[in-house]
Enzyme design. Sequence first.
Site, PDB file in Angstrom:
ATOM      1  N   LYS A 221       0.914  -1.278   0.249  1.00 38.37           N
ATOM      2  CA  LYS A 221      -0.080   0.422   0.186  1.00 38.37           C
ATOM      3  C   LYS A 221       1.375   1.300   0.231  1.00 38.37           C
ATOM      4  O   LYS A 221       0.510   2.463  -0.308  1.00 38.37           O
ATOM      5  CB  LYS A 221      -1.131   0.011   1.085  1.00 38.37           C
ATOM      6  N   THR A 278      -3.567   5.716   3.517  1.00 35.67           N
ATOM      7  CA  THR A 278      -2.015   6.598   3.350  1.00 35.67           C
ATOM      8  C   THR A 278      -2.475   6.846   2.104  1.00 35.67           C
ATOM      9  O   THR A 278      -1.509   7.712   1.817  1.00 35.67           O
ATOM     10  CB  THR A 278      -1.186   4.920   3.171  1.00 35.67           C
TER      11      THR A 278
END
Length: 363
Positions: A221, A278
């Site tokens: 990610k 994120t």
Amino acid sequence: MLLSPGWQRRKSDGGTRTPERRKNPVTDCRNESVAVLGAGSWGTAFAIMLSERYDEISLWAHEDSVCASIRERRENEAFLPGFKIPAAVRPTNDLAEAVTGKSIVAFAVPSHHMRGIAVEAAPHLSHDVCLVSLSKGVENGTLLRMTELLSNASLLHSSHVAVLSGPTFAREVAEGKPAGATVAAKDLDIARRLQFALCGSRFRLYADDDVIGIEIGGALKNVMAIAAGICDGLGFGLNSQALLISRGLAEISRLGVCLGAHQQTFAGLSGMGDLLLTCTGDLSRNRTVGVRVGRGEPIGKVLEGMTMVAEGVLTARSAVELSGREGVPMPIAEQVFSILHEGKDAREAVSELFSRTLKSEKE
């Protein structure tokens, strides 16, 4: 102004910060003792969160100055400024001192330092200790996940290794704001033990046995967050962000399943949850790196000015190598790698992604 965990702003008094009463979800932790290795922002925040339940948390800092700052001023001025660190958090620069006698040792160190610190700590570990990775990355070259590094560093403890990962910005955890994550171990009983030992009144943990899925989701990610930042830096809109996050998740889950992970893991906290946070949150270091690169700054200059590590820069290389080794296409990760490590123009990378052959979304 130093902020203590568990303090919140009240509307009725014009904004004065007052202590909030907090109930511990698990009060019986008498048989556990915890060390956190790594006094960066996440390690420090994790120790602050745990200090509401434990009389003592050992916090190992690599830097003498960080240890002194916490000991003398009860603040991590370098990596988590503005937060009062409770007296229960005991800083030390002595790795052996930090881990000796502890039943749980949590590694919150940058992924490229995990191997060295794990090897150094191994001779001082108790025979029944649980080792927990809080780090998100895949080692360059070996392509090993962090739990694999911990297992290799201490074969005696390989059956007691776990990973804890999820959408957890350090500053919000330190503030006592609600957050959640997943802790996974091959032995679900170990995961459940850690679930109760490492949760907090505002930090909810879920137990799982999909170690591969949790780690791949947490590591990759960061690569997608750099891509999302590049989109912002180039001035693209919300449509591109939605496209990037959706297709990024497809790449991550495709690789994870190929490596042995469960598909449903990537719809959870350590998959979609962490990816959303994120890619969109202003506190994301990886997204910030991407924004600056998208605006035309050389990656070398961006990294020079950072005190904390953006894991996605190194993990981009590992992602591409894993993709090649497993025969799993990861076009977004490949373009991020080319931009960061080969000097490719970001707009050219976007053009190449959009010129790929049209196909079914499920392919």
